[in-house]
Design an enzyme around this catalytic site. Structure first.
Site, PDB file in Angstrom:
ATOM      1  N   VAL A 114     -11.951 107.210  -7.770  1.00 45.43           N
ATOM      2  CA  VAL A 114     -13.232 107.444  -8.801  1.00 45.43           C
ATOM      3  C   VAL A 114     -13.299 106.332  -9.764  1.00 45.43           C
ATOM      4  O   VAL A 114     -14.295 105.607  -9.905  1.00 45.43           O
ATOM      5  CB  VAL A 114     -13.177 108.508  -9.341  1.00 45.43           C
ATOM      6  CG1 VAL A 114     -14.753 108.908 -10.146  1.00 45.43           C
ATOM      7  CG2 VAL A 114     -13.135 109.924  -8.389  1.00 45.43           C
ATOM      8  N   ASP A 115     -12.053 106.000 -10.318  1.00 47.23           N
ATOM      9  CA  ASP A 115     -11.843 104.829 -11.221  1.00 47.23           C
ATOM     10  C   ASP A 115     -12.113 103.508 -10.631  1.00 47.23           C
ATOM     11  O   ASP A 115     -12.930 102.744 -10.994  1.00 47.23           O
ATOM     12  CB  ASP A 115     -10.533 104.884 -11.730  1.00 47.23           C
ATOM     13  CG  ASP A 115     -10.184 105.886 -12.857  1.00 47.23           C
ATOM     14  OD1 ASP A 115     -11.105 106.209 -13.508  1.00 47.23           O
ATOM     15  OD2 ASP A 115      -8.941 106.192 -13.325  1.00 47.23           O
ATOM     16  N   LEU A 116     -11.757 103.405  -9.353  1.00 45.42           N
ATOM     17  CA  LEU A 116     -11.878 102.026  -8.820  1.00 45.42           C
ATOM     18  C   LEU A 116     -13.556 101.843  -8.507  1.00 45.42           C
ATOM     19  O   LEU A 116     -13.856 100.741  -8.604  1.00 45.42           O
ATOM     20  CB  LEU A 116     -11.040 102.000  -7.301  1.00 45.42           C
ATOM     21  CG  LEU A 116      -9.432 102.036  -7.634  1.00 45.42           C
ATOM     22  CD1 LEU A 116      -8.811 101.957  -6.504  1.00 45.42           C
ATOM     23  CD2 LEU A 116      -9.079 100.795  -8.487  1.00 45.42           C
ATOM     24  N   GLY A 159     -15.279 101.328 -11.511  1.00 46.17           N
ATOM     25  CA  GLY A 159     -15.000  99.589 -12.255  1.00 46.17           C
ATOM     26  C   GLY A 159     -16.201  98.814 -11.263  1.00 46.17           C
ATOM     27  O   GLY A 159     -16.808  97.770 -11.539  1.00 46.17           O
TER      28      GLY A 159
END
Length: 401
Positions: free
Chosen positions: A179-181, A184
């Protein structure tokens, strides 16, 4: 040296951990100057997210490997934004930048005069990207958001893991912070779109990217499966909800993923495995039929693959035009001939470390303006004097930190 597509773009990076730094590393790889603001004496949280850690030339512990993965190409400036001098220095930097990226809690920067309304007044062309758990509005806007909890709340864990009744059945997170990736990547795309608008009109804008929104978008076909059918998808282990066979199969020395996307590939698979009759069996002749009879199909195919070594099986399948691939460990990924040929490992040196810094190359390939790797992930505060010296009213006098 060939110019990067973002040469001349200056980015002020107030983010930490992964989603924001992943976005700004993408911009740095594309040629932007990225100035990373870090807490004096501590820096980005991920500098301590180890082991493993790097080793400094004096034998002491260096940065955690986690920090290295998302901070290539940046300048590090130590500033305490909670102090009047530090906040003022950041405002002055923002006035010289095209982009600001931050991932503080919604409204958290207003008390320092570093929020979007404050910085827009100083720099009307500014693209200001806020990355939060739940966005700038709504009943959850005030909540902190972390990848793991968003994987759970956003439905990803409900479709990841072994099905109920199977050994080890429980909702499962993905092995990296996807989810972070993804956040980003969505953020960097949005920033580039906003920069195009700013270049055309002279107007900046506020980019609002939320992990929860991104996770919902990542559900992709699983979300539309629910929209169309009215039935919520469930965990299926390594099976695919819409295709069969499309999963790992056993070999004598590991597992090989077989990814059949159409009926012709399935018939080719059956022929390669010495069972051409399976291709015309009414239970398996169409994808819909194979989904209906998935359990028996998987059992029969597993029996056929189990006697082969991985390389031998892949050679058979590739010769027949059937997509397949080995289930590699991480070290095996970078030993793959294709990975070596494509240069997927980047090696850079940093003066304070005893060994080169190795990171994964950007997957972006541009024929005219290729990605550059000019700077390794920086030592904490390595560029403080250089960057703040540019703001000084007198040469050699840096603003208060």
């Amino acid at each position: 040296m060939t110019q990067g597509p973002l040469d001349g773009i200056r980015v002020l990076d107030l983010s930490r951990v992964l989603a924001g730094p992943w976005a700004t590393q993408t911009l740095a790889d594309l040629g932007a100057e990225v100035i990373k603001i870090e807490r004096p004496g501590a820096g980005d949280d991920t500098r301590l997210w180890g082991p493993p850690f790097t080793t400094k030339t004096d034998g002491s512990r260096g940065d955690a490997a986690y920090f290295l993965c998302a901070n290539r190409g940046k300048k590090s400036v130590e500033l305490d934004i909670a102090t009047p001098g530090g906040a003022e220095a950041v405002r002055r930097l923002a006035a010289t930048c095209d982009v600001v990226v931050e991932n503080f809690k919604t409204g958290g920067l207003a008390k320092y005069g570093l929020d979007w309304p404050s910085l827009e007044k100083l720099n009307p062309r500014l693209v200001y990207c806020s990355i939060t758990g739940f966005g700038q509005d709504g009943p959850d806007a005030h909540r902190a958001g972390y990848d793991y909890m968003i994987q759970a709340m956003g439905g990803l864990m409900s479709i990841t893991g072994q099905p109920d009744g199977a050994p080890g059945a429980e909702p499962m997170k993905v092995g990296v912070a996807v989810v972070d990736l993804f956040t980003g990547l969505y953020a960097s795309n949005a920033i580039l779109a906003a920069l195009m608008h700013a270049r055309a009109t002279g107007e900046g804008q506020h980019v609002d990217v939320a992990l929860f929104d991104v996770q919902a978008a990542m559900l992709a076909n699983q979300a539309t499966n629910w929209f169309v059918s009215g039935t919520a998808p469930t965990r299926m282990g390594n099976a695919h909800p819409n295709l069969a066979p499309y999963q790992p199969f056993p070999c004598t020395d590991g597992m090989v993923v077989i990814a059949v996307g159409n009926d012709g590939q399935f018939r080719a698979l059956c022929g390669a495995l010495g069972a051409p009759g399976m291709g015309s069996d009414p239970r398996f002749a169409t994808n819909a039929a194979r989904i209906e009879h998935r359990a028996v199909l998987t059992a029969e195919l597993s029996a056929l693959t189990a006697g082969h070594g991985m390389k031998a099986l892949m050679a058979l399948l590739e010769a027949a035009g059937v997509p397949c691939g080995p289930v590699n460990t991480v070290d095996q990924v970078f030993a793959e001939p294709q990975a070596v040929h494509r240069g997927l490992e980047v090696e850079q040196t940093r003066a304070d470390l005893s060994a080169p810094v190795r990171t994964v190359a950007s997957p972006i390939r541009l024929s005219k303006t290729p990605v550059r790797y000019d700077r390794p992930p920086p030592a904490l505060g390595a560029d403080t004097d250089e960057v703040l010296g540019e703001l000084s009213p007198a040469a050699g006098t840096a603003p208060a930190r």
